[in-house]
Design an enzyme around this catalytic site. Structure first.
Site, PDB file in Angstrom:
ATOM      1  N   LYS A  13       8.361 -10.682  -6.598  1.00 34.18           N
ATOM      2  CA  LYS A  13       8.100 -11.688  -7.646  1.00 34.18           C
ATOM      3  C   LYS A  13       9.028 -11.461  -8.848  1.00 34.18           C
ATOM      4  O   LYS A  13       9.680 -12.378  -9.321  1.00 34.18           O
ATOM      5  CB  LYS A  13       6.629 -11.631  -8.105  1.00 34.18           C
ATOM      6  CG  LYS A  13       5.630 -11.880  -6.977  1.00 34.18           C
ATOM      7  CD  LYS A  13       4.194 -11.900  -7.475  1.00 34.18           C
ATOM      8  CE  LYS A  13       3.691 -10.584  -8.035  1.00 34.18           C
ATOM      9  NZ  LYS A  13       3.618  -9.477  -7.046  1.00 34.18           N
ATOM     10  N   ARG A  88      -4.391 -14.311 -10.654  1.00 32.79           N
ATOM     11  CA  ARG A  88      -4.569 -13.285  -9.633  1.00 32.79           C
ATOM     12  C   ARG A  88      -5.982 -13.276  -9.086  1.00 32.79           C
ATOM     13  O   ARG A  88      -6.303 -12.464  -8.221  1.00 32.79           O
ATOM     14  CB  ARG A  88      -4.320 -11.952 -10.293  1.00 32.79           C
ATOM     15  CG  ARG A  88      -3.284 -11.105  -9.672  1.00 32.79           C
ATOM     16  CD  ARG A  88      -3.182  -9.927 -10.596  1.00 32.79           C
ATOM     17  NE  ARG A  88      -2.502  -8.843 -10.040  1.00 32.79           N
ATOM     18  CZ  ARG A  88      -1.205  -8.582 -10.234  1.00 32.79           C
ATOM     19  NH1 ARG A  88      -0.468  -9.384 -10.930  1.00 32.79           N
ATOM     20  NH2 ARG A  88      -0.686  -7.518  -9.713  1.00 32.79           N
ATOM     21  N   ARG A 127      10.859   1.730  -5.512  1.00 32.20           N
ATOM     22  CA  ARG A 127      11.287   0.918  -6.663  1.00 32.20           C
ATOM     23  C   ARG A 127      11.569   1.779  -7.884  1.00 32.20           C
ATOM     24  O   ARG A 127      10.868   2.748  -8.153  1.00 32.20           O
ATOM     25  CB  ARG A 127      10.204  -0.109  -7.014  1.00 32.20           C
ATOM     26  CG  ARG A 127      10.525  -0.830  -8.332  1.00 32.20           C
ATOM     27  CD  ARG A 127       9.647  -2.005  -8.567  1.00 32.20           C
ATOM     28  NE  ARG A 127       8.244  -1.644  -8.590  1.00 32.20           N
ATOM     29  CZ  ARG A 127       7.268  -2.542  -8.659  1.00 32.20           C
ATOM     30  NH1 ARG A 127       7.548  -3.826  -8.672  1.00 32.20           N
ATOM     31  NH2 ARG A 127       6.024  -2.138  -8.678  1.00 32.20           N
ATOM     32  N   ARG A 160       7.588   3.485 -11.940  1.00 29.29           N
ATOM     33  CA  ARG A 160       6.307   3.032 -12.510  1.00 29.29           C
ATOM     34  C   ARG A 160       5.179   3.959 -12.065  1.00 29.29           C
ATOM     35  O   ARG A 160       5.118   4.355 -10.916  1.00 29.29           O
ATOM     36  CB  ARG A 160       6.004   1.602 -12.060  1.00 29.29           C
ATOM     37  CG  ARG A 160       6.366   0.572 -13.106  1.00 29.29           C
ATOM     38  CD  ARG A 160       6.337  -0.839 -12.569  1.00 29.29           C
ATOM     39  NE  ARG A 160       5.057  -1.279 -12.010  1.00 29.29           N
ATOM     40  CZ  ARG A 160       4.818  -2.518 -11.603  1.00 29.29           C
ATOM     41  NH1 ARG A 160       5.754  -3.442 -11.704  1.00 29.29           N
ATOM     42  NH2 ARG A 160       3.645  -2.847 -11.105  1.00 29.29           N
ATOM     43  N   ARG A 171      -3.686  -1.027  -4.827  1.00 22.08           N
ATOM     44  CA  ARG A 171      -3.210  -2.341  -5.285  1.00 22.08           C
ATOM     45  C   ARG A 171      -3.150  -3.349  -4.135  1.00 22.08           C
ATOM     46  O   ARG A 171      -3.466  -4.524  -4.315  1.00 22.08           O
ATOM     47  CB  ARG A 171      -1.835  -2.190  -5.927  1.00 22.08           C
ATOM     48  CG  ARG A 171      -1.901  -1.498  -7.286  1.00 22.08           C
ATOM     49  CD  ARG A 171      -0.555  -0.985  -7.736  1.00 22.08           C
ATOM     50  NE  ARG A 171       0.437  -2.022  -7.883  1.00 22.08           N
ATOM     51  CZ  ARG A 171       1.754  -1.811  -7.807  1.00 22.08           C
ATOM     52  NH1 ARG A 171       2.223  -0.614  -7.586  1.00 22.08           N
ATOM     53  NH2 ARG A 171       2.580  -2.813  -7.968  1.00 22.08           N
TER      54      ARG A 171
HETATM   55  P1  AP5 Z   1       9.591  -6.546  -7.315  1.00 16.67           P
HETATM   56  O1  AP5 Z   1      10.406  -7.767  -7.549  1.00 16.67           O
HETATM   57  O2  AP5 Z   1       9.471  -5.561  -8.403  1.00 16.67           O
HETATM   58  O3  AP5 Z   1       8.161  -6.940  -6.729  1.00 16.67           O
HETATM   59  P2  AP5 Z   1       6.903  -7.620  -7.451  1.00 16.67           P
HETATM   60  O4  AP5 Z   1       6.389  -8.648  -6.513  1.00 16.67           O
HETATM   61  O5  AP5 Z   1       7.267  -8.058  -8.830  1.00 16.67           O
HETATM   62  O6  AP5 Z   1       5.907  -6.386  -7.440  1.00 16.67           O
HETATM   63  P3  AP5 Z   1       4.979  -5.823  -8.601  1.00 16.67           P
HETATM   64  O7  AP5 Z   1       4.624  -4.421  -8.175  1.00 16.67           O
HETATM   65  O8  AP5 Z   1       5.595  -5.990  -9.929  1.00 16.67           O
HETATM   66  O9  AP5 Z   1       3.750  -6.710  -8.438  1.00 16.67           O
HETATM   67  P4  AP5 Z   1       2.353  -6.421  -8.949  1.00 16.67           P
HETATM   68  O10 AP5 Z   1       1.780  -7.746  -8.769  1.00 16.67           O
HETATM   69  O11 AP5 Z   1       1.629  -5.316  -8.303  1.00 16.67           O
HETATM   70  O12 AP5 Z   1       2.608  -5.837 -10.427  1.00 16.67           O
HETATM   71  P5  AP5 Z   1       2.340  -6.475 -11.838  1.00 16.67           P
HETATM   72  O13 AP5 Z   1       3.333  -5.912 -12.753  1.00 16.67           O
HETATM   73  O14 AP5 Z   1       2.178  -7.928 -11.755  1.00 16.67           O
HETATM   74  O15 AP5 Z   1      10.227  -5.845  -6.013  1.00 16.67           O
HETATM   75  C1  AP5 Z   1       9.740  -4.615  -5.533  1.00 16.67           C
HETATM   76  C2  AP5 Z   1      10.902  -3.765  -4.992  1.00 16.67           C
HETATM   77  O16 AP5 Z   1      11.431  -4.374  -3.827  1.00 16.67           O
HETATM   78  C3  AP5 Z   1      12.084  -3.624  -5.968  1.00 16.67           C
HETATM   79  O17 AP5 Z   1      12.578  -2.323  -5.897  1.00 16.67           O
HETATM   80  C4  AP5 Z   1      13.117  -4.638  -5.457  1.00 16.67           C
HETATM   81  O18 AP5 Z   1      14.438  -4.251  -5.753  1.00 16.67           O
HETATM   82  C5  AP5 Z   1      12.825  -4.676  -3.974  1.00 16.67           C
HETATM   83  N1  AP5 Z   1      13.026  -6.010  -3.378  1.00 16.67           N
HETATM   84  C6  AP5 Z   1      12.622  -7.209  -3.926  1.00 16.67           C
HETATM   85  N2  AP5 Z   1      12.948  -8.226  -3.098  1.00 16.67           N
HETATM   86  C7  AP5 Z   1      13.554  -7.663  -2.012  1.00 16.67           C
HETATM   87  C8  AP5 Z   1      14.111  -8.214  -0.811  1.00 16.67           C
HETATM   88  N3  AP5 Z   1      14.115  -9.531  -0.551  1.00 16.67           N
HETATM   89  N4  AP5 Z   1      14.635  -7.353   0.089  1.00 16.67           N
HETATM   90  C9  AP5 Z   1      14.649  -6.003  -0.156  1.00 16.67           C
HETATM   91  N5  AP5 Z   1      14.149  -5.438  -1.281  1.00 16.67           N
HETATM   92  C10 AP5 Z   1      13.603  -6.255  -2.195  1.00 16.67           C
HETATM   93  O19 AP5 Z   1       0.879  -5.873 -12.192  1.00 16.67           O
HETATM   94  C11 AP5 Z   1       0.693  -4.506 -12.454  1.00 16.67           C
HETATM   95  C12 AP5 Z   1      -0.729  -4.253 -12.913  1.00 16.67           C
HETATM   96  O20 AP5 Z   1      -1.004  -4.996 -14.122  1.00 16.67           O
HETATM   97  C13 AP5 Z   1      -1.841  -4.702 -11.949  1.00 16.67           C
HETATM   98  O21 AP5 Z   1      -2.119  -3.716 -10.979  1.00 16.67           O
HETATM   99  C14 AP5 Z   1      -3.012  -4.931 -12.921  1.00 16.67           C
HETATM  100  O22 AP5 Z   1      -3.606  -3.716 -13.304  1.00 16.67           O
HETATM  101  C15 AP5 Z   1      -2.319  -5.520 -14.148  1.00 16.67           C
HETATM  102  N6  AP5 Z   1      -2.247  -6.998 -14.095  1.00 16.67           N
HETATM  103  C16 AP5 Z   1      -1.109  -7.756 -14.097  1.00 16.67           C
HETATM  104  N7  AP5 Z   1      -1.402  -9.065 -14.047  1.00 16.67           N
HETATM  105  C17 AP5 Z   1      -2.744  -9.161 -14.014  1.00 16.67           C
HETATM  106  C18 AP5 Z   1      -3.664 -10.249 -13.938  1.00 16.67           C
HETATM  107  N8  AP5 Z   1      -3.233 -11.529 -13.869  1.00 16.67           N
HETATM  108  N9  AP5 Z   1      -4.979  -9.963 -13.923  1.00 16.67           N
HETATM  109  C19 AP5 Z   1      -5.435  -8.702 -13.997  1.00 16.67           C
HETATM  110  N10 AP5 Z   1      -4.636  -7.618 -14.051  1.00 16.67           N
HETATM  111  C20 AP5 Z   1      -3.287  -7.842 -14.058  1.00 16.67           C
HETATM  112 MG    MG Z   2       6.650  -7.453 -10.812  1.00 15.17          MG
END
Ligand code: AP5
Ligand code: MG
Ligand code: ZN
Length: 216
Positions: A13, A88, A127, A160, A171
């Site tokens: 994402k 989410r 990552r 992270r 997660r």
């Molecule tokens: P990356 O692009 O970083 O993946 P992502 O989908 O953004 O993953 P996140 O871990 O950021 O998602 P998340 O939803 O768990 O975290 P968030 O910050 O929202 O890619 C991942 C890796 O893969 C990278 O190294 C990249 O280079 C590689 N990659 C990408 N695409 C690729 C491809 N096509 N091929 C090969 N490699 C690739 O949330 C974190 C925390 O915040 C949650 O756990 C929760 O506690 C809180 N939180 C956030 N939003 C909410 C909400 N709405 N409600 C409640 N709690 C929330």
């Molecule tokens: Mg992300």
């Protein structure tokens, strides 16, 4: 263009968001980035959010909904926005709908990125992120030019806290239980477009652009 990025942790994402916002000139609203920034600054929101982030649990809906509502009212969202990591849960999706109705806006499309759970584990544990600008790297498929130093801003690259294997499992479980139902939710509203997130980053991006530009 009012967009939502949906997908499990590690689906890409944030990676696609970097490309989409540059091409369409809309702000990137990542609730995860907002929480991590608040934790880093030691802001009150950060103190509330930290334990949820570190344990891989969701921050309570009331807190998240309020933050997003305020953010969507800012001037830079006038031409559209890209939500990453929100909604989410079903209650968050309902809250978003009410908020957008008040602002007289509608969701244009929900971009759903699909990746097998085994691949997600490798992606998340490998990552790395720039502490300064948030740029994303991976120890195998997106390596920085100078080890430990961000290509874009020279910032320090780190791992992270929620990317250690035990928390990643948690997660993924939380995603299955609380977020996956949103796929049906947006399918029923005819807003969902799904993409194979296991393809190379630029191929996924190309396909997203084709859909957004109506080329199918
Ligand atoms: P990356 O692009 O970083 O993946 P992502 O989908 O953004 O993953 P996140 O871990 O950021 O998602 P998340 O939803 O768990 O975290 P968030 O910050 O929202 O890619 C991942 C890796 O893969 C990278 O190294 C990249 O280079 C590689 N990659 C990408 N695409 C690729 C491809 N096509 N091929 C090969 N490699 C690739 O949330 C974190 C925390 O915040 C949650 O756990 C929760 O506690 C809180 N939180 C956030 N939003 C909410 C909400 N709405 N409600 C409640 N709690 C929330
Ligand atoms: Mg992300
Ligand atoms: Zn950087």
């Amino acid at each position: 263009m009012n967009l939502i990025l949906l997908g499990p942790p590690g689906a890409g994402k944030g990676t696609q968001a970097e490309l989409i916002i540059e091409r369409y000139n809309i702000p990137h609203i990542s609730t995860g980035d907002i929480f991590r920034a608040a934790v880093k600054e030691g802001a009150p929101l950060g103190l509330k959010a930290k334990e949820y982030l570190d344990s891989g649990q969701l921050v309570p809906d009331e807190i998240v909904n309020g933050i997003v509502k305020e953010r969507l009212q800012q001037a830079d969202c006038g031409n559209g926005f890209l939500l990453d990591g929100f909604p989410r849960t079903i209650p968050q999706a309902d809250a978003l709908e009410r908020c957008l109705a008040e602002l007289n806006r509608k969701i244009t499309a929900v971009i759903n990125i699909e990746v097998d759970f085994e691949v997600l584990m490798t992606r998340l544990t490998g990552r790395r992120v720039c502490r300064n600008c948030g740029a994303l790297y991976h120890i195998q498929n997106k390596v920085e030019k100078v080890p430990g130093v961000c290509d874009h801003c020279g910032g320090e690259i780190y791992q992270r806290e929620d990317d250690f294997p035990e928390t990643v499992e948690k997660r993924l479980q939380v995603y299955r239980n609380q977020t996956e139902p949103l796929i049906k939710y947006y399918q029923n509203k005819d807003l969902l477009f799904s993409f194979n997130g296991e393809e190379p980053i630029l191929v996924v991006f190309q396909k997203i652009c084709e859909v957004l530009e109506g080329k199918f």
